[in-house]
Write an enzyme that holds these catalytic residues in place. Structure first.
Site, short mmCIF file in Angstrom:
data_model
loop_
_atom_site.label_atom_id
_atom_site.label_comp_id
_atom_site.label_asym_id
_atom_site.label_seq_id
_atom_site.Cartn_x
_atom_site.Cartn_y
_atom_site.Cartn_z
N GLY A 19 -0.13 -2.26 0.73
CA GLY A 19 -0.48 -1.65 2.02
C GLY A 19 -1.61 -2.38 2.70
O GLY A 19 -1.59 -2.61 3.92
N CYS A 20 -2.60 -2.78 1.93
CA CYS A 20 -3.78 -3.46 2.49
C CYS A 20 -3.41 -4.86 2.97
O CYS A 20 -3.93 -5.33 3.98
CB CYS A 20 -4.90 -3.52 1.45
SG CYS A 20 -5.40 -1.87 0.91
N THR A 21 -2.50 -5.52 2.27
CA THR A 21 -2.04 -6.84 2.67
C THR A 21 -1.26 -6.75 3.99
O THR A 21 -1.48 -7.53 4.92
CB THR A 21 -1.16 -7.47 1.57
OG1 THR A 21 -1.95 -7.56 0.37
CG2 THR A 21 -0.67 -8.85 1.95
#
Length: 157
Positions: free
Chosen positions: A44-46
């Protein structure tokens, strides 16, 4: 103390990628998007970082700087930035000072266990240093575009 919409955001400093220190006060006259994410190199952060990266030209045109913040150490942030060609600073907030200032650390549940973690959140600060808009409990799909539109609208005022 939680910063509320319309309030001035206190100046703060944090270690940043590129062997620099981020000082909010250095960006007076520009809008600043600060987005908090739980952990570098997670799916998700990527995706979220990539969505902000891919809109950099549009953020620049809206006089807006984007910075990402997590509790990861500076080396993890450097690796994350390099691996995904992020074209903005990532801040390391190991002591959680910035996270606490924006009140993004909450009790979360993962695999049935409770722990304190960073809730994915984004803050838009206007060119005079006031909090203009906030998003808490962010869902990644479409989020960077929504933040961009808010930055463009704010810049048009």
């Amino acid at each position: 103390m939680t910063i509320t919409i319309g309030q001035s955001v206190p100046d703060f400093s944090a270690p940043a990628t590129g062997d620099t220190t981020f000082n909010l006060s250095d960006y007076m006259g520009k809008q600043v998007v600060i987005y908090f994410y739980p952990k570098s190199n997670t799916p998700g952060c990527t995706t979220e970082g990539g969505d902000f990266r891919d809109r950099k030209v549009d953020f620049d045109a809206a006089n807006t700087v984007v910075v990402g913040v997590s509790r990861d150490g500076i080396r993890a942030q450097e690796n994350f930035k390099a691996k995904h060609d992020f074209n903005f600073l990532l801040l390391s907030d190991k002591d959680e000072a910035v996270c606490k200032m924006f009140d993004v650390i909450k009790l979360k549940k993962l695999y049935g266990k409770e722990h304190l973690g960073v809730v994915r959140s984004t803050f838009l600060i206007d060119s005079e240093g006031r909090l203009a808009q906030e998003w808490r409990g962010v869902k990644v799909p479409g989020h960077a575009q929504e933040v961009l539109q808010a930055a463009q609208a704010l810049n048009d005022h």
